[in-house]
Design an enzyme around this catalytic site. Structure first.
Site, mmCIF file in Angstrom:
data_model
loop_
_atom_site.group_PDB
_atom_site.id
_atom_site.type_symbol
_atom_site.label_atom_id
_atom_site.label_comp_id
_atom_site.label_asym_id
_atom_site.label_seq_id
_atom_site.Cartn_x
_atom_site.Cartn_y
_atom_site.Cartn_z
ATOM 1 N N HIS A 1 0.821 -1.217 0.000
ATOM 2 C CA HIS A 1 0.000 0.000 0.000
ATOM 3 C C HIS A 1 0.850 1.259 0.000
ATOM 4 C CE1 HIS A 1 0.103 1.046 4.418
ATOM 5 N NE2 HIS A 1 0.199 -0.256 4.605
ATOM 6 N N ASP B 1 5.862 1.767 6.915
ATOM 7 C CA ASP B 1 4.529 1.204 6.697
ATOM 8 C C ASP B 1 3.808 2.091 5.699
ATOM 9 O OD1 ASP B 1 2.002 0.164 6.847
ATOM 10 O OD2 ASP B 1 1.620 0.778 8.910
ATOM 11 N N GLU C 1 -5.226 1.741 2.424
ATOM 12 C CA GLU C 1 -5.096 0.566 3.293
ATOM 13 C C GLU C 1 -5.354 0.940 4.743
ATOM 14 O OE1 GLU C 1 -3.018 -2.419 5.928
ATOM 15 O OE2 GLU C 1 -2.781 -0.242 5.814
ATOM 16 N N GLU C 2 -4.796 2.074 5.141
ATOM 17 C CA GLU C 2 -4.833 2.462 6.559
ATOM 18 C C GLU C 2 -6.232 2.833 7.043
ATOM 19 O OE1 GLU C 2 -2.468 1.929 8.509
ATOM 20 O OE2 GLU C 2 -0.586 2.002 7.389
ATOM 21 N N HIS D 1 3.678 2.769 13.142
ATOM 22 C CA HIS D 1 2.748 3.902 13.206
ATOM 23 C C HIS D 1 3.296 5.055 14.049
ATOM 24 C CE1 HIS D 1 -1.204 2.011 11.578
ATOM 25 N NE2 HIS D 1 -0.150 1.716 10.842
HETATM 26 CO CO CO Z 1 -0.228 0.664 8.876
HETATM 27 ZN ZN ZN Z 2 0.736 -1.231 6.425
#
Ligand code: CO
Ligand code: ZN
Length: 336
Positions: free
Chosen positions: A61, A165, A195-196, A304
């Site tokens: 992503h 990420d 995605e998040e 995150h």
């Molecule tokens: Co994430």
């Molecule tokens: Zn991710």
């Protein structure tokens, strides 16, 4: 590879604002004439390396967690909502970079501050250095998106920055798309959006690609820092082959296949059993009548936050592992 990661993580691309990442990927692939590239209405970037064999979808992503301005007060301070799973304890007094280039710092109401508890997002604000509302409105507006300011820290084999990420997954897919290797398979490198906020880009792209086999590439946590949760994933010990997380259980033939490829090629690997969170793999696995889906996870500390950390050896070994999987004639494997 490290430079590719540095460039990808320097881009601000919160969910729904992935275009700068799309542009970077397109620019990086512009000399690869053997690839077909298209966008879909949700903003996913689908890069196909045509083959006669099975359809394989690789997924990473492009979006990152971020902020959105929801109110500007009379003194020019901004109230905000989060885009994705941004946790209060990870962002206090971090620097913010909005997509229009404006910077700021996140702080909190200190009148009722209690040392034992973490302020809620509603008790926080962003200070962009404005003198009043009018001054702030020259720089920002309601609905403006931002992310954490990029701060790439090179620690040798290990690196630390925001949005590993999942720009690390994007870097791995890009490296594989750039490399010339022989494969019978019909390979789709799918760079997804949103995605998040609920694996939304993966939903539509899995539907349109309709793969025979898929691998999502994303980060996972680790259990190797002082007094951490019991979690058998460590930095530098190889890519983690997912067994289970909060949103999916990987089918045994898929795990066995991925483990065999790793062992036959002497690539280090770990098995991942994650207590919370999931990946695009969850959405792809339940596409249409179901898709055999695996996940290659990059062990990452402090997920995150502005300081996510991974080990480049794990990244290189993930490229190796996925490349060997792509080279395998999947039609010869029972169940595929
Ligand atoms: Co994430
Ligand atoms: Zn991710």
């Amino acid at each position: 590879m490290k430079n590719l990661v540095r460039e990808l993580t320097s881009i601000i691309g919160p969910s729904s604002y992935e275009e700068p990442v799309v542009d970077f990927i397109k620019k990086t692939l512009k000399n690869k004439k053997d690839l077909e590239i298209k966008n879909d209405p949700l903003g996913n970037l689908i890069v196909r390396k045509k083959g006669k064999g099975k359809k394989i979808m690789l997924d990473a992503h492009m979006d990152e967690i971020g902020f959105i301005v929801k109110h500007i007060d009379k003194n020019g301070f901004l109230r905000f909502s989060v885009v994705g799973g941004l946790f209060p304890h990870n962002i206090i007094e971090n620097h913010v970079l909005f997509v229009n280039g404006v910077e700021g710092v996140i702080s909190y109401e200190d009148k009722n501050f209690d040392w034992k508890s973490i302020p809620k997002i509603d008790e926080m604000f962003i200070d962009i250095g404005a003198t009043d509302k009018k001054d702030a409105e020259k720089k920002v507006h309601i609905g403006l998106l931002g992310g954490m300011k990029p701060t790439f820290v090179d620690l040798g084999d290990r690196i630390s920055t925001k949005s590993l990420d999942d720009r690390i997954g994007c870097a791995i897919l890009l490296k594989l798309a750039l490399d010339d290797f022989e494969s019978e398979n019909d390979i789709y490198f799918v760079f997804t959006t949103q995605e998040e906020v609920g694996l939304r880009g993966a939903k539509t792209s899995a539907y349109s690609v309709s793969p025979d086999f898929a691998i999502a590439v994303d980060v996972t946590g680790t259990g190797d820092t002082p007094e951490s949760h019991i979690f058998e994933v460590k930095l530098g010990m190889g890519p983690a082959i997912k067994v289970l997380d909060y949103g999916m259980v990987v089918r045994k033939p898929v795990i066995d296949f991925m483990v065999d490829v790793a062992e036959n090629n002497k690539i280090p690997y770990q098995l991942e059993i994650l207590r919370s969170g999931s990946t695009d793999g969850m959405m792809i696995q339940t596409n249409k009548e179901g898709v055999l889906t695996g996940v290659v996870s990059i062990p990452t500390r402090y997920v995150h936050s502005q300081a996510e950390m991974c080990d480049m050896n794990d990244v290189e070994n993930s490229v190796k592992l996925i490349k060997e999987i792509l080279k395998t004639d999947l039609s010869k494997i029972k169940g595929f």
